[in-house]
Design a protein around this motif. Structure first.
Motif, mmCIF file in Angstrom:
data_model
loop_
_atom_site.group_PDB
_atom_site.id
_atom_site.type_symbol
_atom_site.label_atom_id
_atom_site.label_comp_id
_atom_site.label_asym_id
_atom_site.label_seq_id
_atom_site.Cartn_x
_atom_site.Cartn_y
_atom_site.Cartn_z
ATOM 1 N N THR A 50 105.246 14.462 49.972
ATOM 2 C CA THR A 50 104.428 15.920 50.250
ATOM 3 C C THR A 50 104.109 16.373 51.938
ATOM 4 O OG1 THR A 50 102.583 15.809 49.792
ATOM 5 C CG2 THR A 50 104.021 16.238 47.497
ATOM 6 N N LEU A 51 103.536 15.185 52.033
ATOM 7 C CA LEU A 51 102.710 14.795 53.962
ATOM 8 C C LEU A 51 103.910 14.807 54.868
ATOM 9 C CD1 LEU A 51 100.328 12.319 52.563
ATOM 10 C CD2 LEU A 51 99.962 14.913 53.100
ATOM 11 N N GLN A 52 105.253 15.197 54.248
ATOM 12 C CA GLN A 52 106.299 14.620 55.363
ATOM 13 C C GLN A 52 105.971 15.565 56.258
ATOM 14 O OE1 GLN A 52 108.412 12.197 55.245
ATOM 15 N NE2 GLN A 52 109.341 13.297 57.485
ATOM 16 N N GLY A 53 105.789 16.788 56.721
ATOM 17 C CA GLY A 53 105.435 17.455 57.305
ATOM 18 C C GLY A 53 104.198 16.799 58.952
ATOM 19 N N VAL A 54 103.239 16.161 58.107
ATOM 20 C CA VAL A 54 102.699 15.144 58.882
ATOM 21 C C VAL A 54 103.545 14.761 60.013
ATOM 22 C CG1 VAL A 54 100.269 14.356 59.283
ATOM 23 C CG2 VAL A 54 100.182 16.010 57.652
ATOM 24 N N GLY A 55 103.956 14.030 59.737
ATOM 25 C CA GLY A 55 104.961 13.204 60.612
ATOM 26 C C GLY A 55 106.285 13.759 61.516
ATOM 27 N N GLU A 56 106.741 14.508 60.886
ATOM 28 C CA GLU A 56 107.602 15.629 62.074
ATOM 29 C C GLU A 56 106.439 16.422 63.288
ATOM 30 O OE1 GLU A 56 110.433 15.735 61.405
ATOM 31 O OE2 GLU A 56 111.057 14.928 59.583
ATOM 32 N N ALA A 57 105.670 17.171 62.810
ATOM 33 C CA ALA A 57 104.528 17.199 63.694
ATOM 34 C C ALA A 57 104.130 16.438 65.005
ATOM 35 C CB ALA A 57 103.304 17.919 62.967
ATOM 36 N N LEU A 58 103.744 14.613 64.285
ATOM 37 C CA LEU A 58 103.136 14.149 64.971
ATOM 38 C C LEU A 58 104.474 13.163 65.794
ATOM 39 C CD1 LEU A 58 100.294 11.949 65.410
ATOM 40 C CD2 LEU A 58 101.839 10.591 63.772
ATOM 41 N N CYS A 59 105.428 12.752 65.556
ATOM 42 C CA CYS A 59 106.198 12.532 66.813
ATOM 43 C C CYS A 59 106.937 14.259 67.888
ATOM 44 C CB CYS A 59 107.745 12.445 66.249
ATOM 45 S SG CYS A 59 107.881 11.139 64.616
ATOM 46 N N GLU A 60 106.641 15.608 67.387
ATOM 47 C CA GLU A 60 106.630 16.329 68.612
ATOM 48 C C GLU A 60 104.888 16.115 69.649
ATOM 49 O OE1 GLU A 60 109.009 18.578 69.652
ATOM 50 O OE2 GLU A 60 110.276 16.772 67.890
ATOM 51 N N ALA A 61 103.981 15.748 69.216
ATOM 52 C CA ALA A 61 102.501 15.988 69.606
ATOM 53 C C ALA A 61 102.943 14.200 70.048
ATOM 54 C CB ALA A 61 101.555 15.604 68.665
ATOM 55 N N VAL A 62 103.574 13.620 70.397
ATOM 56 C CA VAL A 62 103.537 12.525 71.101
ATOM 57 C C VAL A 62 104.868 12.067 72.124
ATOM 58 C CG1 VAL A 62 104.549 10.286 71.150
ATOM 59 C CG2 VAL A 62 102.751 10.638 69.291
ATOM 60 N N ASP A 63 105.702 13.671 71.564
ATOM 61 C CA ASP A 63 106.903 13.909 72.165
ATOM 62 C C ASP A 63 107.229 13.034 72.940
ATOM 63 O OD1 ASP A 63 108.432 15.904 74.206
ATOM 64 O OD2 ASP A 63 107.104 15.393 76.163
ATOM 65 N N LEU A 64 108.805 12.232 71.675
ATOM 66 C CA LEU A 64 109.500 11.052 71.388
ATOM 67 C C LEU A 64 110.160 11.214 72.219
ATOM 68 C CD1 LEU A 64 108.649 9.965 68.345
ATOM 69 C CD2 LEU A 64 108.159 8.795 70.057
ATOM 70 N N ASP A 65 110.817 10.514 73.210
ATOM 71 C CA ASP A 65 112.076 10.376 73.796
ATOM 72 C C ASP A 65 113.206 9.277 73.176
ATOM 73 O OD1 ASP A 65 111.943 11.697 76.600
ATOM 74 O OD2 ASP A 65 110.586 9.948 76.885
ATOM 75 N N ALA A 66 114.504 10.183 73.112
ATOM 76 C CA ALA A 66 115.892 10.334 72.039
ATOM 77 C C ALA A 66 116.213 8.516 72.470
ATOM 78 C CB ALA A 66 116.508 10.742 71.673
ATOM 79 N N GLY A 67 116.162 7.506 71.497
ATOM 80 C CA GLY A 67 116.773 5.757 72.321
ATOM 81 C C GLY A 67 115.058 5.225 72.225
ATOM 82 N N ALA A 68 114.019 5.983 72.047
ATOM 83 C CA ALA A 68 112.368 5.390 72.577
ATOM 84 C C ALA A 68 111.784 4.186 71.926
ATOM 85 C CB ALA A 68 111.642 6.016 71.972
ATOM 86 N N ARG A 69 112.010 2.888 71.321
ATOM 87 C CA ARG A 69 111.869 1.485 70.525
ATOM 88 C C ARG A 69 109.942 2.596 70.002
ATOM 89 N NH1 ARG A 69 112.179 -3.107 74.184
ATOM 90 N NH2 ARG A 69 110.890 -1.867 75.740
ATOM 91 N N VAL A 70 110.357 2.598 68.658
ATOM 92 C CA VAL A 70 109.480 2.683 68.073
ATOM 93 C C VAL A 70 108.721 2.151 66.372
ATOM 94 C CG1 VAL A 70 108.252 5.136 66.602
ATOM 95 C CG2 VAL A 70 109.386 5.780 68.895
ATOM 96 N N VAL A 71 107.471 2.050 66.356
ATOM 97 C CA VAL A 71 106.855 1.093 65.212
ATOM 98 C C VAL A 71 106.444 2.846 64.850
ATOM 99 C CG1 VAL A 71 105.323 0.355 66.784
ATOM 100 C CG2 VAL A 71 105.788 -0.772 63.973
ATOM 101 N N ASP A 72 106.426 2.327 63.426
ATOM 102 C CA ASP A 72 105.244 3.048 62.270
ATOM 103 C C ASP A 72 104.700 2.038 61.934
ATOM 104 O OD1 ASP A 72 103.918 4.244 60.528
ATOM 105 O OD2 ASP A 72 105.516 5.248 59.564
ATOM 106 N N VAL A 73 103.759 2.011 62.404
ATOM 107 C CA VAL A 73 102.079 0.757 61.542
ATOM 108 C C VAL A 73 101.570 1.794 60.301
ATOM 109 C CG1 VAL A 73 100.663 -0.739 62.045
ATOM 110 C CG2 VAL A 73 102.283 0.038 63.785
ATOM 111 N N ALA A 74 101.917 0.727 59.028
ATOM 112 C CA ALA A 74 101.412 0.731 58.081
ATOM 113 C C ALA A 74 102.710 2.432 57.241
ATOM 114 C CB ALA A 74 99.914 1.500 57.620
ATOM 115 N N CYS A 75 104.188 2.158 57.245
ATOM 116 C CA CYS A 75 104.669 3.375 57.317
ATOM 117 C C CYS A 75 104.311 4.057 55.967
ATOM 118 C CB CYS A 75 105.656 2.946 57.571
ATOM 119 S SG CYS A 75 106.968 1.406 56.530
ATOM 120 N N GLY A 76 104.631 3.369 54.626
ATOM 121 C CA GLY A 76 104.562 3.666 53.426
ATOM 122 C C GLY A 76 105.773 4.092 53.342
ATOM 123 N N ASN A 77 106.187 5.445 52.614
ATOM 124 C CA ASN A 77 107.487 5.485 52.301
ATOM 125 C C ASN A 77 107.632 6.182 53.438
ATOM 126 O OD1 ASN A 77 105.317 7.513 51.382
ATOM 127 N ND2 ASN A 77 107.281 9.045 50.466
#
Length: 288
Positions: A50-77
């Motif tokens: 139910t919290l998926q929208g927070v992850g989407e918003a965070l990716c936009e806030a960070v302004d990720l580039d396609a192809g970037a190497r990303v780690v999700d720490v304590a990623c849960g589900n």
């Protein structure tokens, strides 16, 4: 890469197993065993999705580039990890609860997303220094018992100029208050700082000194349930900390905790005919 000789977490586990934890020192290994049991209980994925929208918003806030190497720490589900994978990033998700990693893997398979998942500790990340372009965590790393060490590990694995994106519940928001309520009935381990400290900009500036920039903005996630009783029933069944708290109490204690949670819900609920509660969190973007 496994850094057995230099990882304080591994040393804490060794002391715990040997029974040689110094007097007056928090037994981090024991705390982690307890935490793993808490988050493996119930089925957090039911709440987490139910919290998926927070992850989407965070990716936009960070302004990720396609192809970037990303780690999700304590990623849960996998909320932030999957959000980054949808943006064509090369994503690794780590968590120390295998049951949650399996839920993340199920979701990745269902969406046909590429996602590497590893069982690992946020305080002892098994990666080379500067390996990632960005690190993310939504309501995850904030629960690490050794806050300074977890913050140092985030800084270590992100390359200079890279970014760290965090979503952390605030102490004064609904979830922060909910955790305080539970803690009054089932006290947390002595000597371990509150996870909600990560929802304070002042505390974050202490944890991440010397960075190029740190921007924090208050956001709201809206909890939507049929009623306060519906919310409580699901969280009691599926949300590890509340599930375990109720399991530790007798019938009288359970009734008191239920009453306090329902009173808290009433104070935050915007729509008494159902359940619409704002959960304040801090959205943080740090540049190395």
């Amino acid at each position: 890469m496994t850094r057995v000789l230099t990882c304080p977490v591994v040393e804490a586990a060794r002391q715990h197993a040997a029974g040689t934890v110094p007097t007056g020192v928090v037994d981090l290994a024991a705390v982690k065993v307890r935490q793993q049991a808490i988050w493996a209980s119930g089925d957090f994925a039911v709440i987490g999705t139910t919290l998926q929208g927070v992850g989407e918003a965070l990716c936009e806030a960070v302004d990720l580039d396609a192809g970037a190497r990303v780690v999700d720490v304590a990623c849960g589900n996998g909320n932030a990890a999957l959000a980054a994978a949808r943006r064509w990033c090369r994503v690794t998700g780590i968590d120390y609860v295998p049951e949650l990693l399996e839920r993340a893997a199920e979701r990745a398979r269902a969406e046909r997303l590429e996602l590497q998942l590893l069982e690992a500790d946020a305080e002892c990340l098994p990666f080379e220094t500067g390996h990632f372009d960005a690190a993310l965590s939504t309501f995850g790393v904030m629960f690490a018992p050794h806050q300074e060490l977890a913050a140092r590990e985030l800084l270590r694995v992100v390359k200079p100029g890279g970014k760290i994106g965090l979503s952390n519940w605030t102490p004064e928001g609904f979830v922060g208050r909910l955790l305080q309520t539970v803690g009054r009935h089932v006290p947390p381990p002595a000597g371990v700082a509150s996870p909600a400290a990560w929802g304070s900009e002042q505390r974050l500036r202490q944890l991440f000194p010397g960075v190029r920039s740190l921007h924090a903005a208050r956001r709201e996630f809206i909890f939507r349930y049929e009623s306060a009783q519906h919310f409580l029933g699901l969280f009691q069944r599926f949300y590890g900390p509340i599930h375990q708290a109720f399991g530790a109490l007798d019938a009288t204690g359970q009734a008191r905790l239920s009453a306090e949670i329902l009173e808290l819900c009433s104070g935050f609920n915007r729509r008494p005919s159902s359940f619409v509660v704002p959960g304040e969190y801090l959205e943080v973007v740090i540049e190395r």
